[in-house]
Design an enzyme around this catalytic site. Structure first.
Site, PDB file in Angstrom:
ATOM      1  N   HIS A  22      -6.757   7.118  12.013  1.00  0.00           N
ATOM      2  CA  HIS A  22      -6.296   5.731  11.933  1.00  0.00           C
ATOM      3  C   HIS A  22      -4.822   5.618  11.592  1.00  0.00           C
ATOM      4  O   HIS A  22      -4.363   4.568  11.165  1.00  0.00           O
ATOM      5  CB  HIS A  22      -7.143   4.942  10.909  1.00  0.00           C
ATOM      6  CG  HIS A  22      -8.576   4.821  11.334  1.00  0.00           C
ATOM      7  ND1 HIS A  22      -9.585   4.480  10.464  1.00  0.00           N
ATOM      8  CD2 HIS A  22      -9.170   5.026  12.540  1.00  0.00           C
ATOM      9  CE1 HIS A  22     -10.736   4.471  11.112  1.00  0.00           C
ATOM     10  NE2 HIS A  22     -10.519   4.801  12.376  1.00  0.00           N
TER      11      HIS A  22
ATOM     12  N   ARG B  87       0.841  -1.213   0.000  1.00  0.00           N
ATOM     13  CA  ARG B  87       0.000   0.000   0.000  1.00  0.00           C
ATOM     14  C   ARG B  87       0.870   1.254   0.000  1.00  0.00           C
ATOM     15  O   ARG B  87       0.563   2.245  -0.652  1.00  0.00           O
ATOM     16  CB  ARG B  87      -0.939  -0.025   1.217  1.00  0.00           C
ATOM     17  CG  ARG B  87      -2.003  -1.103   1.124  1.00  0.00           C
ATOM     18  CD  ARG B  87      -2.863  -1.139   2.374  1.00  0.00           C
ATOM     19  NE  ARG B  87      -3.615   0.097   2.530  1.00  0.00           N
ATOM     20  CZ  ARG B  87      -4.213   0.441   3.679  1.00  0.00           C
ATOM     21  NH1 ARG B  87      -4.090  -0.347   4.750  1.00  0.00           N
ATOM     22  NH2 ARG B  87      -4.902   1.553   3.772  1.00  0.00           N
TER      23      ARG B  87
HETATM   24  N1  APR Z   1     -16.122   9.207  -4.358  1.00  0.00           N
HETATM   25  C1  APR Z   1     -16.694   9.276  -3.132  1.00  0.00           C
HETATM   26  N2  APR Z   1     -16.997   8.200  -2.381  1.00  0.00           N
HETATM   27  C2  APR Z   1     -16.704   6.990  -2.911  1.00  0.00           C
HETATM   28  C3  APR Z   1     -16.118   6.830  -4.187  1.00  0.00           C
HETATM   29  C4  APR Z   1     -15.814   8.004  -4.920  1.00  0.00           C
HETATM   30  N3  APR Z   1     -15.267   7.944  -6.139  1.00  0.00           N
HETATM   31  N4  APR Z   1     -15.959   5.489  -4.421  1.00  0.00           N
HETATM   32  C5  APR Z   1     -16.444   4.854  -3.324  1.00  0.00           C
HETATM   33  N5  APR Z   1     -16.898   5.748  -2.423  1.00  0.00           N
HETATM   34  C6  APR Z   1     -17.507   5.508  -1.111  1.00  0.00           C
HETATM   35  C7  APR Z   1     -18.273   4.201  -0.976  1.00  0.00           C
HETATM   36  O1  APR Z   1     -19.599   4.354  -1.456  1.00  0.00           O
HETATM   37  C8  APR Z   1     -18.213   3.995   0.532  1.00  0.00           C
HETATM   38  O2  APR Z   1     -19.293   4.655   1.183  1.00  0.00           O
HETATM   39  O3  APR Z   1     -16.461   5.432  -0.172  1.00  0.00           O
HETATM   40  C9  APR Z   1     -16.889   4.658   0.934  1.00  0.00           C
HETATM   41  C10 APR Z   1     -15.803   3.652   1.237  1.00  0.00           C
HETATM   42  O4  APR Z   1     -16.183   2.956   2.400  1.00  0.00           O
HETATM   43  P1  APR Z   1     -15.096   2.007   3.078  1.00  0.00           P
HETATM   44  O5  APR Z   1     -14.431   1.194   2.018  1.00  0.00           O
HETATM   45  O6  APR Z   1     -15.783   1.324   4.219  1.00  0.00           O
HETATM   46  O7  APR Z   1     -13.990   3.010   3.631  1.00  0.00           O
HETATM   47  P2  APR Z   1     -14.047   3.827   4.972  1.00  0.00           P
HETATM   48  O8  APR Z   1     -15.444   4.269   5.312  1.00  0.00           O
HETATM   49  O9  APR Z   1     -13.023   4.883   4.870  1.00  0.00           O
HETATM   50  O10 APR Z   1     -13.563   2.733   6.057  1.00  0.00           O
HETATM   51  C11 APR Z   1     -13.374   3.197   7.378  1.00  0.00           C
HETATM   52  O11 APR Z   1     -12.519   1.032   7.990  1.00  0.00           O
HETATM   53  O12 APR Z   1     -11.251  -0.729   7.396  1.00  0.00           O
HETATM   54  C12 APR Z   1     -11.271   0.374   8.201  1.00  0.00           C
HETATM   55  O13 APR Z   1      -9.460   1.602   8.993  1.00  0.00           O
HETATM   56  C13 APR Z   1     -10.172   1.320   7.839  1.00  0.00           C
HETATM   57  O14 APR Z   1     -10.246   3.723   7.761  1.00  0.00           O
HETATM   58  C14 APR Z   1     -10.917   2.542   7.341  1.00  0.00           C
HETATM   59  C15 APR Z   1     -12.255   2.430   8.015  1.00  0.00           C
END
Ligand code: APR
Length: 225
Positions: A103, A55
């Site tokens: 995080h 990463r």
């Molecule tokens: N623009 C905006 N949002 C987007 C896009 C985009 N191009 N593509 C995807 N998304 C959104 C998805 O719809 C989803 O709601 O981004 C979000 C990603 O969600 P996760 O993958 O769960 O990421 P996140 O919410 O940051 O996870 C939180 O979980 O695994 C742990 O520590 C890790 O910081 C992370 C935490």
């Protein structure tokens, strides 16, 4: 205005960094507890170090996108703090100056002997890379089950904000996902996400679209204030 911005992996998706829970997301190819928990690091440190090395290498090849850059622009007219769940440095590289990494940070490592011994680290981290006390270095990342040291500071900043932006987060991981509860009832908020997990209300405007189109729209509104 004081603006608190809560960002998640979605804001970095269009820079080319995988999110966690979208299809083909980071957690699809990995067992979270194997690569992002203290138990996993204890059991197989080389696997964990390799996960973060991959990463980190990718991060050094991508650049901030229009959403990161628009947020940096917001600082010209408002008092902005970015409270991010992301461990990438794209907000920094876009020019934002007040950033809280709930995080941790992918480009930092710390001693397994003294958690306050943190250093910048842009290359691979391997077994045998020791701190000055001769203890193994680990990624400066908050793993599942570990404390989120900055959560109180973040909650106070959300409570004090005149406006909240939520960008690209599935709102599934606590305590970060609970931060929005600290906003006072009449604080206006915007949520930018193609698959929003919150629905519009009197206070919340949802833009069900990608960050690179939705965030500049919100910023241009806020720069008119
Ligand atoms: N623009 C905006 N949002 C987007 C896009 C985009 N191009 N593509 C995807 N998304 C959104 C998805 O719809 C989803 O709601 O981004 C979000 C990603 O969600 P996760 O993958 O769960 O990421 P996140 O919410 O940051 O996870 C939180 O979980 O695994 C742990 O520590 C890790 O910081 C992370 C935490």
């Amino acid at each position: 205005m004081k603006i608190a911005v809560l960002t998640g992996a979605g804001i970095s998706a269009e820079s080319g960094l995988k999110t966690f829970r979208d299809s083909n997301g980071l957690w699809e190819g990995h067992d979270v507890m194997e690569v992002a928990s203290p138990e996993g690091f204890e059991k197989n440190p080389a696997l964990v170090l390799d996960f973060y090395n991959q990463r980190r290498q990718q991060l050094l090849e991508v650049t901030p996108n229009a959403a990161h850059l628009a947020l940096a622009q917001l600082e010209t007219h408002h008092e902005v703090v970015i409270i991010t769940q992301n461990v990438d440095d794209l907000h920094e590289r876009a020019g934002s100056t007040r950033i809280i990494h709930l995080h941790g940070e992918l480009l930092k490592v710390r001693s397994t002997f003294d958690e306050n011994l943190v250093m910048d680290w842009k290359k691979d981290l391997n077994l045998g890379d020791y701190c000055e006390h001769n203890h193994q270095l680990r990624p400066h990342i908050v793993w599942f089950g570990e404390a989120v040291p900055m959560i109180e500071v973040a909650a106070d900043l959300v409570a004090a904000a005149d406006c909240i932006l939520i960008i690209g987060t599935s709102m599934q991981v606590y305590p970060a996902a609970g931060l929005i509860q600290y906003a006072s009832a009449n604080t206006p908020a915007y949520f930018v996400d193609p698959n929003p997990s919150l629905s519009s209300s009197d206070q919340l405007t949802v833009l069900a679209e990608k960050a690179t189109t939705g965030v500049p729209k919100v910023i241009s509104q806020l720069l008119k204030h």
